[in-house]
Scaffold this motif. Structure first.
Motif, mmCIF file in Angstrom:
data_model
loop_
_atom_site.group_PDB
_atom_site.id
_atom_site.type_symbol
_atom_site.label_atom_id
_atom_site.label_comp_id
_atom_site.label_asym_id
_atom_site.label_seq_id
_atom_site.Cartn_x
_atom_site.Cartn_y
_atom_site.Cartn_z
ATOM 1 N N ARG A 325 59.645 42.316 32.453
ATOM 2 C CA ARG A 325 58.344 41.807 32.885
ATOM 3 C C ARG A 325 58.040 42.233 34.313
ATOM 4 N NH1 ARG A 325 59.352 36.743 33.009
ATOM 5 N NH2 ARG A 325 59.446 36.502 35.262
ATOM 6 N N ARG A 326 59.027 42.107 35.209
ATOM 7 C CA ARG A 326 58.788 42.480 36.608
ATOM 8 C C ARG A 326 58.497 43.975 36.753
ATOM 9 N NH1 ARG A 326 63.113 38.461 37.978
ATOM 10 N NH2 ARG A 326 64.662 40.133 37.767
ATOM 11 N N VAL A 327 59.192 44.789 35.964
ATOM 12 C CA VAL A 327 58.989 46.237 36.062
ATOM 13 C C VAL A 327 57.568 46.620 35.677
ATOM 14 C CG1 VAL A 327 59.648 48.457 35.073
ATOM 15 C CG2 VAL A 327 61.416 46.858 35.777
ATOM 16 N N VAL A 328 57.078 46.105 34.551
ATOM 17 C CA VAL A 328 55.736 46.505 34.123
ATOM 18 C C VAL A 328 54.657 45.892 35.012
ATOM 19 C CG1 VAL A 328 56.391 46.984 31.730
ATOM 20 C CG2 VAL A 328 55.641 44.691 32.357
ATOM 21 N N GLN A 329 54.884 44.703 35.529
ATOM 22 C CA GLN A 329 53.889 44.103 36.419
ATOM 23 C C GLN A 329 53.782 44.904 37.718
ATOM 24 O OE1 GLN A 329 55.185 40.005 36.762
ATOM 25 N NE2 GLN A 329 53.875 39.352 35.070
ATOM 26 N N THR A 330 54.911 45.318 38.267
ATOM 27 C CA THR A 330 54.885 46.138 39.476
ATOM 28 C C THR A 330 54.227 47.479 39.192
ATOM 29 O OG1 THR A 330 56.851 45.084 40.391
ATOM 30 C CG2 THR A 330 56.318 47.286 41.216
ATOM 31 N N ALA A 331 54.519 48.050 38.026
ATOM 32 C CA ALA A 331 53.911 49.326 37.657
ATOM 33 C C ALA A 331 52.394 49.206 37.587
ATOM 34 C CB ALA A 331 54.463 49.806 36.326
ATOM 35 N N GLN A 332 51.909 48.129 36.992
ATOM 36 C CA GLN A 332 50.462 47.908 36.927
ATOM 37 C C GLN A 332 49.879 47.807 38.334
ATOM 38 O OE1 GLN A 332 48.369 47.986 34.500
ATOM 39 N NE2 GLN A 332 49.274 47.305 32.592
ATOM 40 N N HIS A 333 50.563 47.093 39.192
ATOM 41 C CA HIS A 333 50.075 46.908 40.568
ATOM 42 C C HIS A 333 50.020 48.234 41.311
ATOM 43 C CE1 HIS A 333 49.440 45.122 44.474
ATOM 44 N NE2 HIS A 333 50.586 45.633 44.927
ATOM 45 N N LEU A 334 51.072 49.040 41.197
ATOM 46 C CA LEU A 334 51.127 50.295 41.954
ATOM 47 C C LEU A 334 50.203 51.362 41.384
ATOM 48 C CD1 LEU A 334 54.960 50.548 42.750
ATOM 49 C CD2 LEU A 334 53.101 49.613 44.158
ATOM 50 N N HIS A 335 49.827 51.213 40.121
ATOM 51 C CA HIS A 335 48.856 52.148 39.540
ATOM 52 C C HIS A 335 47.417 51.751 39.873
ATOM 53 C CE1 HIS A 335 52.036 53.898 36.976
ATOM 54 N NE2 HIS A 335 51.178 54.854 36.703
ATOM 55 N N GLY A 336 47.221 50.539 40.355
ATOM 56 C CA GLY A 336 45.859 50.093 40.598
ATOM 57 C C GLY A 336 45.108 49.925 39.290
ATOM 58 N N GLY A 337 43.798 50.123 39.336
ATOM 59 C CA GLY A 337 42.972 49.988 38.132
ATOM 60 C C GLY A 337 43.314 50.995 37.061
ATOM 61 N N PHE A 338 43.904 52.118 37.454
ATOM 62 C CA PHE A 338 44.246 53.163 36.506
ATOM 63 C C PHE A 338 45.253 52.659 35.467
ATOM 64 C CE2 PHE A 338 45.981 57.573 35.637
ATOM 65 C CZ PHE A 338 44.805 58.026 35.053
ATOM 66 N N GLY A 339 46.071 51.686 35.854
ATOM 67 C CA GLY A 339 47.087 51.169 34.944
ATOM 68 C C GLY A 339 46.511 50.423 33.761
ATOM 69 N N ALA A 340 45.270 49.932 33.882
ATOM 70 C CA ALA A 340 44.631 49.205 32.791
ATOM 71 C C ALA A 340 43.731 50.094 31.944
ATOM 72 C CB ALA A 340 43.810 48.045 33.359
ATOM 73 N N ASP A 341 43.643 51.368 32.284
ATOM 74 C CA ASP A 341 42.815 52.309 31.541
ATOM 75 C C ASP A 341 43.430 52.540 30.163
ATOM 76 O OD1 ASP A 341 41.371 54.434 30.550
ATOM 77 O OD2 ASP A 341 41.342 55.545 32.432
ATOM 78 N N THR A 342 42.652 52.299 29.111
ATOM 79 C CA THR A 342 43.191 52.441 27.758
ATOM 80 C C THR A 342 43.383 53.900 27.358
ATOM 81 O OG1 THR A 342 40.946 52.260 26.848
ATOM 82 C CG2 THR A 342 42.281 50.239 26.945
ATOM 83 N N ASP A 343 42.931 54.843 28.179
ATOM 84 C CA ASP A 343 43.212 56.258 27.925
ATOM 85 C C ASP A 343 44.527 56.694 28.570
ATOM 86 O OD1 ASP A 343 40.894 56.730 26.442
ATOM 87 O OD2 ASP A 343 39.705 57.039 28.269
ATOM 88 N N TYR A 344 45.179 55.787 29.284
ATOM 89 C CA TYR A 344 46.449 56.056 29.959
ATOM 90 C C TYR A 344 47.504 55.162 29.319
ATOM 91 C CZ TYR A 344 49.629 56.782 33.950
ATOM 92 O OH TYR A 344 50.695 57.118 34.754
ATOM 93 N N PRO A 345 48.707 55.659 29.031
ATOM 94 C CA PRO A 345 49.646 54.899 28.196
ATOM 95 C C PRO A 345 50.304 53.680 28.843
ATOM 96 C CG PRO A 345 50.639 56.977 28.901
ATOM 97 C CD PRO A 345 49.189 57.018 29.316
ATOM 98 N N LEU A 346 50.111 53.438 30.139
ATOM 99 C CA LEU A 346 50.824 52.337 30.770
ATOM 100 C C LEU A 346 50.508 50.996 30.123
ATOM 101 C CD1 LEU A 346 52.744 51.292 32.917
ATOM 102 C CD2 LEU A 346 50.818 51.171 34.512
ATOM 103 N N LEU A 356 58.676 42.382 23.742
ATOM 104 C CA LEU A 356 60.130 42.291 23.892
ATOM 105 C C LEU A 356 60.525 41.023 24.636
ATOM 106 C CD1 LEU A 356 61.007 45.990 24.788
ATOM 107 C CD2 LEU A 356 61.423 44.818 22.621
ATOM 108 N N GLU A 357 59.752 40.672 25.652
ATOM 109 C CA GLU A 357 60.029 39.440 26.401
ATOM 110 C C GLU A 357 59.928 38.222 25.488
ATOM 111 O OE1 GLU A 357 58.261 36.867 30.181
ATOM 112 O OE2 GLU A 357 57.294 38.742 29.595
ATOM 113 N N LEU A 358 58.920 38.210 24.620
ATOM 114 C CA LEU A 358 58.763 37.099 23.685
ATOM 115 C C LEU A 358 59.915 37.052 22.687
ATOM 116 C CD1 LEU A 358 54.921 37.412 22.999
ATOM 117 C CD2 LEU A 358 56.064 35.593 24.266
ATOM 118 N N GLN A 359 60.360 38.213 22.224
ATOM 119 C CA GLN A 359 61.483 38.265 21.286
ATOM 120 C C GLN A 359 62.763 37.755 21.931
ATOM 121 O OE1 GLN A 359 59.961 42.371 19.192
ATOM 122 N NE2 GLN A 359 62.132 42.003 19.230
#
Length: 380
Positions: A325-346, A356-359
């Motif tokens: 969870r921490r890894v992907v949240q930091t990745a979203q933050h460091l990518h800025g708005g680009f991380g939420a772009d549905t044309d980008y795989p992040l 996976l966290e829920l599992q």
């Protein structure tokens, strides 16, 4: 502890890298834009390549056409699969095959294992109980009726159930150890209702209403289900590690190219410190994963440490659940708005990480389980 991998395990990694090299993480519609499942089937083409590279038979004995490798080798391959979000039931299939090989009747082994190794027969397992919070073995009852067993109950969020040929179902008999039944998908009294994961994959609610199981298809060996459950948990930790490593690599590449004030943002101290913290998370996830996998291969008793292997699995789950969870949240933050772009795989990695966290479940639950083990097995 020496975590140096054997030549056979390293060869499995190289084979997996070759198979997954051209897999696109965004090969199906985005889960953010799809109301139902992102696809009706798992990636059958990739499944065939895994079978052709002998990766589906990796953990099977030579008599079933396999390489006779162990849980560590399976986790190494799962790690590579998660880097590219490979849409195949690799964990559920191989873990169930290992349970059948270790504890199944000769008839069951003969019916399933060789075809499972070839990939022509797909296995999965119901591991989440009725609600996702209760022990899976308590959600289904098994009772004898003459020469057969009858199963009744409900299991939720069964991965790949609609496309599997056989489903492993844990059940309780009212007393003693739980049993593990192998049920064909077309069995009378078995119903599947569509469910959907956070990552957009198709799951199933499994209802068993008087499903009859032949004695040869039921595993009564004490500890069989517990071993399978621990293997599934450890494999999920391997998936979390591979996904996290893929995300951190993606973030490193992006921040090295993205410039602000004339410099790559990767050179900014605030960015570097956050990336370094996530690197530490991944290394902790890695070392606890290999410890858990090694303990499973060493046996579920006290061999290899003062605690049962469940203690090592609990530690791996604590790190994997919070770390991914921490890894992907930091990745979203460091990518800025680009991380939420549905044309980008992040954003896909974020959705898979949440699944996976829920599992895995919350770290607090695993910390409590670890505390109970420590109380029952004093280290002094």
């Amino acid at each position: 502890m020496d975590f140096t991998f054997t030549e056979e395990q390293q060869a499995a990694v190289e084979a997996a890298k070759a198979v997954f090299a051209n897999v696109a993480p965004d090969g199906v519609p985005s889960p953010a834009l799809t109301p139902g499942a992102v696809a009706e089937e798992f990636d059958r083409g990739l499944w065939a390549k895994l079978a052709g590279s002998d990766l589906l038979s990796l953990v099977l004995a030579e008599e079933y056409g396999g390489a006779g490798l162990d849980a560590i080798a399976l986790c190494l391959v799962l790690r590579e699969a998660a880097r590219v979000l490979a849409r195949v039931p690799l964990l559920e299939h191989c873990a169930t095959a290992m349970a059948v090989q270790a504890h199944g009747s000769p008839e069951l082994k003969s019916a399933l294992l060789r075809d499972a190794g070839r990939g022509s027969l797909v296995l999965t397992v119901a591991a989440h109980g009725r609600t996702g919070h209760d022990p899976a073995e308590l959600s289904v009852t098994a009772r004898r009726d003459g020469g057969e067993w009858i199963l009744d109950g409900v299991q939720t969020a069964v991965a790949w159930a609609q496309n599997a040929d056989w489903i492993a179902v844990p059940a309780h008999c009212g007393e003693g150890e739980p049993v593990l039944a192998l049920v064909p998908r077309g069995a009378t009294g078995l119903r599947l209702a569509d469910q959907y994961s956070t990552s957009g994959e198709r799951l199933a609610e499994l209802t068993l209403d008087g499903v009859r199981v032949a004695p040869a298809h039921l595993i009564e060996v004490p500890g069989a289900w517990d071993r399978l459950r621990q293997l599934l948990a450890t494999g999920t930790c391997a998936l979390a590690l591979g996904l996290g490593e893929g995300v951190l690599t993606m973030t490193s590449q992006y921040t090295s190219k993205r410039e602000q004030f004339g410099f790559p943002v990767a050179t900014f101290q605030a960015v570097a410190v956050q990336a370094a913290d996530r690197y530490i998370d991944l290394r902790a996830m890695e070392v606890t994963l290999w410890q858990a996998a090694w303990r499973l291969d060493a046996g579920t008793g006290g061999a290899g440490g003062p605690l049962p292997s469940a203690g090592d699995v609990a530690v791996a789950k604590i790190w994997a659940s919070e770390g991914v969870r921490r890894v992907v949240q930091t990745a979203q933050h460091l990518h800025g708005g680009f991380g939420a772009d549905t044309d980008y795989p992040l954003h896909r990695y974020h959705a898979w990480a949440k699944q996976l966290e829920l599992q895995l479940g919350p770290a607090a639950v695993h910390e409590e389980a670890l505390g109970d083990l420590l109380a029952a097995h004093p280290l002094g």
